[in-house]
Design a protein around this motif. Structure first.
Motif, PDB file in Angstrom:
ATOM      1  N   LEU A 540      78.138  50.530  31.038  1.00 21.85           N
ATOM      2  CA  LEU A 540      78.650  50.434  32.232  1.00 21.85           C
ATOM      3  C   LEU A 540      78.048  49.881  33.609  1.00 21.85           C
ATOM      4  O   LEU A 540      78.717  48.887  34.212  1.00 21.85           O
ATOM      5  CB  LEU A 540      79.244  51.855  32.924  1.00 21.85           C
ATOM      6  CG  LEU A 540      80.162  51.928  33.952  1.00 21.85           C
ATOM      7  CD1 LEU A 540      81.493  51.217  33.879  1.00 21.85           C
ATOM      8  CD2 LEU A 540      80.451  53.481  34.279  1.00 21.85           C
ATOM      9  N   GLU A 541      76.889  49.994  33.666  1.00 17.44           N
ATOM     10  CA  GLU A 541      75.941  49.663  34.882  1.00 17.44           C
ATOM     11  C   GLU A 541      75.764  48.023  34.711  1.00 17.44           C
ATOM     12  O   GLU A 541      76.174  47.272  35.657  1.00 17.44           O
ATOM     13  CB  GLU A 541      74.625  50.029  34.904  1.00 17.44           C
ATOM     14  CG  GLU A 541      73.734  49.578  35.848  1.00 17.44           C
ATOM     15  CD  GLU A 541      72.289  50.156  35.764  1.00 17.44           C
ATOM     16  OE1 GLU A 541      71.530  49.479  36.611  1.00 17.44           O
ATOM     17  OE2 GLU A 541      72.074  50.740  34.969  1.00 17.44           O
ATOM     18  N   ARG A 553      86.843  46.231  38.226  1.00 15.25           N
ATOM     19  CA  ARG A 553      86.024  47.309  38.511  1.00 15.25           C
ATOM     20  C   ARG A 553      86.773  48.593  38.591  1.00 15.25           C
ATOM     21  O   ARG A 553      86.148  49.660  38.210  1.00 15.25           O
ATOM     22  CB  ARG A 553      85.149  47.010  39.890  1.00 15.25           C
ATOM     23  CG  ARG A 553      84.447  45.724  39.582  1.00 15.25           C
ATOM     24  CD  ARG A 553      83.510  45.457  40.995  1.00 15.25           C
ATOM     25  NE  ARG A 553      82.708  46.627  41.547  1.00 15.25           N
ATOM     26  CZ  ARG A 553      81.408  46.731  41.168  1.00 15.25           C
ATOM     27  NH1 ARG A 553      80.894  45.905  40.254  1.00 15.25           N
ATOM     28  NH2 ARG A 553      80.680  47.431  41.607  1.00 15.25           N
ATOM     29  N   ALA A 554      87.925  48.748  39.472  1.00 18.75           N
ATOM     30  CA  ALA A 554      88.537  49.909  39.651  1.00 18.75           C
ATOM     31  C   ALA A 554      88.895  50.748  38.439  1.00 18.75           C
ATOM     32  O   ALA A 554      88.831  51.986  38.250  1.00 18.75           O
ATOM     33  CB  ALA A 554      89.798  49.795  40.508  1.00 18.75           C
ATOM     34  N   VAL A 555      89.601  50.146  37.410  1.00 18.52           N
ATOM     35  CA  VAL A 555      89.755  50.792  36.261  1.00 18.52           C
ATOM     36  C   VAL A 555      88.531  51.227  35.342  1.00 18.52           C
ATOM     37  O   VAL A 555      88.588  52.114  34.852  1.00 18.52           O
ATOM     38  CB  VAL A 555      90.890  49.793  35.293  1.00 18.52           C
ATOM     39  CG1 VAL A 555      92.232  49.668  36.232  1.00 18.52           C
ATOM     40  CG2 VAL A 555      90.141  48.510  35.102  1.00 18.52           C
ATOM     41  N   PHE A 556      87.545  50.345  35.396  1.00 19.46           N
ATOM     42  CA  PHE A 556      86.434  50.822  34.687  1.00 19.46           C
ATOM     43  C   PHE A 556      85.780  52.278  35.446  1.00 19.46           C
ATOM     44  O   PHE A 556      85.432  53.043  34.800  1.00 19.46           O
ATOM     45  CB  PHE A 556      85.238  49.801  34.648  1.00 19.46           C
ATOM     46  CG  PHE A 556      85.330  48.778  33.488  1.00 19.46           C
ATOM     47  CD1 PHE A 556      85.020  49.260  32.318  1.00 19.46           C
ATOM     48  CD2 PHE A 556      85.923  47.445  33.519  1.00 19.46           C
ATOM     49  CE1 PHE A 556      84.990  48.287  31.007  1.00 19.46           C
ATOM     50  CE2 PHE A 556      85.723  46.517  32.517  1.00 19.46           C
ATOM     51  CZ  PHE A 556      85.309  47.075  31.233  1.00 19.46           C
ATOM     52  N   ASN A 586      95.396  45.202  34.372  1.00 17.69           N
ATOM     53  CA  ASN A 586      93.854  45.597  34.193  1.00 17.69           C
ATOM     54  C   ASN A 586      93.819  46.744  33.345  1.00 17.69           C
ATOM     55  O   ASN A 586      94.229  47.996  33.797  1.00 17.69           O
ATOM     56  CB  ASN A 586      93.183  45.732  35.578  1.00 17.69           C
ATOM     57  CG  ASN A 586      93.293  44.445  36.529  1.00 17.69           C
ATOM     58  OD1 ASN A 586      92.456  43.713  36.279  1.00 17.69           O
ATOM     59  ND2 ASN A 586      94.463  44.299  37.059  1.00 17.69           N
ATOM     60  N   ILE A 587      92.634  46.982  32.375  1.00 17.20           N
ATOM     61  CA  ILE A 587      92.622  48.118  31.354  1.00 17.20           C
ATOM     62  C   ILE A 587      91.193  48.259  31.235  1.00 17.20           C
ATOM     63  O   ILE A 587      90.205  47.485  31.367  1.00 17.20           O
ATOM     64  CB  ILE A 587      93.188  47.873  30.120  1.00 17.20           C
ATOM     65  CG1 ILE A 587      93.274  49.080  29.201  1.00 17.20           C
ATOM     66  CG2 ILE A 587      92.650  46.232  29.659  1.00 17.20           C
ATOM     67  CD1 ILE A 587      93.848  50.202  29.655  1.00 17.20           C
ATOM     68  N   ALA A 588      90.746  49.638  31.339  1.00 13.82           N
ATOM     69  CA  ALA A 588      89.423  49.864  30.691  1.00 13.82           C
ATOM     70  C   ALA A 588      89.682  51.046  29.774  1.00 13.82           C
ATOM     71  O   ALA A 588      90.290  52.182  30.027  1.00 13.82           O
ATOM     72  CB  ALA A 588      88.539  50.309  31.948  1.00 13.82           C
ATOM     73  N   THR A 589      89.281  51.111  28.731  1.00 14.38           N
ATOM     74  CA  THR A 589      89.271  52.315  27.634  1.00 14.38           C
ATOM     75  C   THR A 589      87.828  52.708  27.178  1.00 14.38           C
ATOM     76  O   THR A 589      87.108  51.832  26.652  1.00 14.38           O
ATOM     77  CB  THR A 589      90.080  51.643  26.511  1.00 14.38           C
ATOM     78  OG1 THR A 589      91.477  51.308  26.783  1.00 14.38           O
ATOM     79  CG2 THR A 589      90.183  52.644  25.355  1.00 14.38           C
ATOM     80  N   SER A 609      92.172  55.870  28.905  1.00 16.16           N
ATOM     81  CA  SER A 609      92.284  54.614  29.343  1.00 16.16           C
ATOM     82  C   SER A 609      92.781  54.552  30.895  1.00 16.16           C
ATOM     83  O   SER A 609      93.646  55.708  30.925  1.00 16.16           O
ATOM     84  CB  SER A 609      93.459  53.984  28.643  1.00 16.16           C
ATOM     85  OG  SER A 609      93.024  53.640  27.311  1.00 16.16           O
ATOM     86  N   ALA A 610      92.246  53.789  31.602  1.00 15.13           N
ATOM     87  CA  ALA A 610      92.621  53.756  33.081  1.00 15.13           C
ATOM     88  C   ALA A 610      93.556  52.348  33.117  1.00 15.13           C
ATOM     89  O   ALA A 610      92.893  51.218  32.634  1.00 15.13           O
ATOM     90  CB  ALA A 610      91.657  53.726  33.942  1.00 15.13           C
TER      91      ALA A 610
END
Length: 719
Positions: A540-541, A553-556, A586-589, A609-610
């Motif tokens: 993640l970093e 960035r916000a969803v991650f 925008n997706i982060a899972t 998921s976001a």
């Protein structure tokens, strides 16, 4: 995102099925040919490439293929107060009927229950390219809101004229115009008196702000939801007409086989209609059983050529390029900076290859069509995401003007990009013309598996360079065959070379939910994880260090917080992530998997998921789209793959082709980010792209095994 975020979405190249040659070539009887066309010059215009030019336009009957500007092309208020809205978009299980109705209700100021949507009827609705690409919300929702707002302002004007008062004193509320000063009101039906609203829709018509919404942004009950859960809804496969016959088509023994001869004498003794026209052989009979028996009685000789098998697929794709550039104009090459120099001078370099198999759509409802001729006019009911596209295919197949063809699309049992073409409609229409009665053709599950098109397979080569401080220095990315959707990296890299290589495909291929974005995100996000491991950095970093886009960035960050990223995984468990940007979303899972070290079994335990796609129209529906994407995505990530050899599908049955089961489902959690200051985008495709890399990266953490091929573990991890 930059201003380019809301630029028109180009036509993606992996919609191969739309550029393919016609499935059937009919040898029309010469007398039939001239009877259909009449004397004189041939003036049929199919406009085969019109769909590539625009998202939505007008009904071909009145306004050609330009966007209708008149309110009455889109909306009509009846004397009973019902508001009928017309759109070429279709309902294939995504509940778009509800969210589009919400948009109309919001800006027309009318109760949701008063709205009826007519969808996907080529005679009644404005021309539309089709329902795909997550375009319905950003395009059609916006269009219908503008129409509704224009109708509202027109109604206020009618009331002001009737009352001889200033319009600024009036307000539209709950389906009526009110005059607070005069303490009077008129409902919409009384104002229009059944007449059409022929006024134009102003381009700059003001719309309700998302922050002030009373209908949009809510989660009302699904329109017609009770009919779906009680079985009262009629799907295309349920359509019945008086005096209707049932059709079956003789299929070749393998892909690309050439028909040499046909002996239908035995079948003709069964009191059925047998049709042999060009490369088409089919029958129409009183029942599906009789039709199947008749097809089985037909003796045909075929010629087949040797073809590649699945075992050599990826080598074949790289060795068989298609000459020329990407025909869709989406761009087959992007280059910036000096990649070679950056690769040579960087602290760390990494080169890997990732592969993606063909997979099937497996819709709940296989393809179905009912065709009826009335003289030289043809009406077809069929399940399709492109009613106007199917109309064009029918016009081309039967040498008819499009205004003699009507295609109706009853709400259909799923599509996933797999119902863009009209072969079933053409089959039913050809049999109906010969039988002189309506004919229904419903594909079997085996036909759906074997003769529909597949999601493209692909090979992706990635070479990257990174500095010791964790910043990306170079990125080279080559995709062979799968496609260029989502091919551009959203990470900040000064030196990039990104190339899409069209190749020959052994199997029929075409659109699938998220297109090649799934393959490209899988390769990119897996590679990013490998780089982080090389640098001994937290994944993640590492991502956030190379990611400037604030929305992504916000969803991650939101998904990581909900998931609890940073905690230690239990023995045998692993955590992984994947995400990106696609179709304005925008997706982060994040995923947790468990790997049984004794059996090699892999189980996804939890998925978070976001997602963010601007202002949310319907929160429950959006959540369903995201969770549905993750459920479907489990199959392609873990075990779905088409097996084939020498032109034949080897696992074309539900008993042989592995799809997700209830026992496969993990705990699924969803975080919605609502950006009310941004236009609403779609959610049908983007949410899927983060899952496969998240699972792959979690498997690596759990087992130390790095998997670079989809599906990841069709039979578990090998010992």
């Amino acid at each position: 995102m930059s201003e380019k975020t809301y630029a028109p979405i180009p036509w993606e190249p992996e919609r191969y099925e739309l550029a393919a040659a016609p499935t059937y070539h009919f040898d029309l009887d010469r007398r039939d040919f001239f009877r259909f066309l009449g004397a004189g010059i041939l003036v049929v215009s199919v406009m085969k490439h019109a769909a590539f030019a625009q998202e939505s336009g007008a009904s071909g009957q009145r306004r050609g293929n330009s966007l209708p500007k008149e309110i009455d092309a889109w909306l009509h208020i009846g004397e009973n107060g019902k508001v009928t809205v017309y759109t070429g978009k279709v309902e294939v299980g995504q509940n778009i009927r509800t969210s589009l109705s919400q948009g109309v209700a919001e800006d027309l100021h009318v109760p949701l229950k008063n709205i009826d949507l007519v969808m996907g009827d080529t005679k009644l609705t404005p021309f539309d390219m089709g329902t795909f690409g997550s375009r319905t919300t950003p395009t059609m929702n916006l269009q219908l809101r503008k129409v509704a707002a224009a109708a509202r302002e027109t109604l206020i004007g009618l009331a002001a004229a009737q009352w001889q008062t200033e319009r600024q004193h009036l307000a539209a509320v709950d389906g009526e115009v009110r005059d607070p000063q005069g303490k009077r009101s008129l409902d919409y039906a009384a104002l229009v008196k059944g007449q059409q609203l022929t006024q134009s829709v102003p381009a700059d018509i003001p719309l309700a702000l998302a922050t002030d919404s009373t209908v949009a942004g809510q989660s009302p009950p699904k329109v017609d939801g009770r009919d779906f859960v009680t079985g009262n809804h009629l799907y295309p496969s349920d359509v019945k007409l008086p005096d209707m016959l049932h059709g079956k088509v003789l299929r070749p023994p393998s892909f690309g086989a050439t028909l040499l001869s046909v002996d239908s004498h035995q079948a003709q003794q069964l009191a059925v209609t047998v049709v042999h026209d060009g490369n088409f052989v089919g029958v129409a009979a009183p029942s599906t059983e009789a039709a199947s028996a008749a097809v089985a009685a037909i003796h045909a000789e075929w010629k087949s050529e040797p073809q590649p098998s699945g075992k050599e697929l990826f080598e074949y794709l790289k060795k068989n390029p298609v000459e020329g550039r990407d025909p869709t104009g989406d761009g087959d090459r992007y280059e910036v900076g000096s990649v070679d120099q950056a690769l040579a001078s960087a602290d760390h370099r990494l080169q890997q290859t990732y592969t993606v198999s063909y997979i099937a759509h497996v819709p709940l409802e296989p393809r179905a069509a009912v065709a009826k001729w009335d003289g030289d006019n043809l009406t077809v009911w069929t399940g399709t995401q492109r009613p106007f596209g199917v109309r064009s295919e029918l016009a081309e197949a039967f040498h008819l003007p499009e205004d003699q063809i009507r295609v109706l699309m009853p709400d259909t049992g799923s599509g996933y990009g797999g119902k863009h073409t009209g072969e079933t409609a053409i089959e039913a229409a050809r049999l109906a013309r010969a039988a002189k009665r309506p004919v229904k053709v419903t594909w079997t599950r085996e036909e759906e598996f074997i003769w529909a098109y597949f999601r493209p397979a692909g090979v992706i080569d990635v070479m990257s360079a990174v500095r010791a401080d964790g910043t990306l220095a170079a990125w080279e990315f080559h995709n062979y065959n799968s496609g260029s959707a989502g091919i551009r990296t959203y990470y900040d890299v000064p030196n990039q070379r990104i190339v899409f290589h069209p190749t020959r495909s052994p199997l029929r291929q075409g659109s699938y939910r998220a297109l090649a974005a799934t393959a490209n995100h899988f390769a990119r996000e897996s590679h990013m994880d490998e780089l982080a491991h090389t640098l001994k950095m937290d994944p993640l970093e590492f991502r956030l260090k190379n990611l400037k886009d604030e929305r992504l960035r916000a969803v991650f960050e939101a998904a990581a917080k909900k998931f609890g990223w940073g905690k230690t995984a239990a023995p045998g468990h692993g955590f992984g992530m994947g995400g990106g940007y696609e179709k304005l979303g925008n997706i982060a899972t994040f995923a947790e998997v468990n790997v049984d070290r004794k059996t090699g079994g892999v189980r996804v335990v939890r998925v978070v998921s976001a997602f963010e796609c601007g202002a949310i129209v319907n929160p429950d529906n959006l959540r369903n789209q995201i969770e549905g994407s993750n459920v479907q995505g489990l199959g392609g990530a873990l075990f779905e793959a088409i097996e084939f050899e020498n032109g034949k599908i080897l696992n074309g049955r539900m008993s042989e082709y592995r799809v997700p089961r209830f026992s496969d489902l993990p705990v699924i959690e969803t975080v919605l980010l609502d950006r009310k200051n941004l236009p609403s985008a779609g959610a049908g495709e983007c949410p899927m792209v983060g899952l496969a890399p998240a699972i792959a990266n979690a498997i690596f953490q759990a087992s130390g095994v790095r998997l670079r091929a989809l599906p990841l573990a069709p039979n578990g991890l090998k010992a």
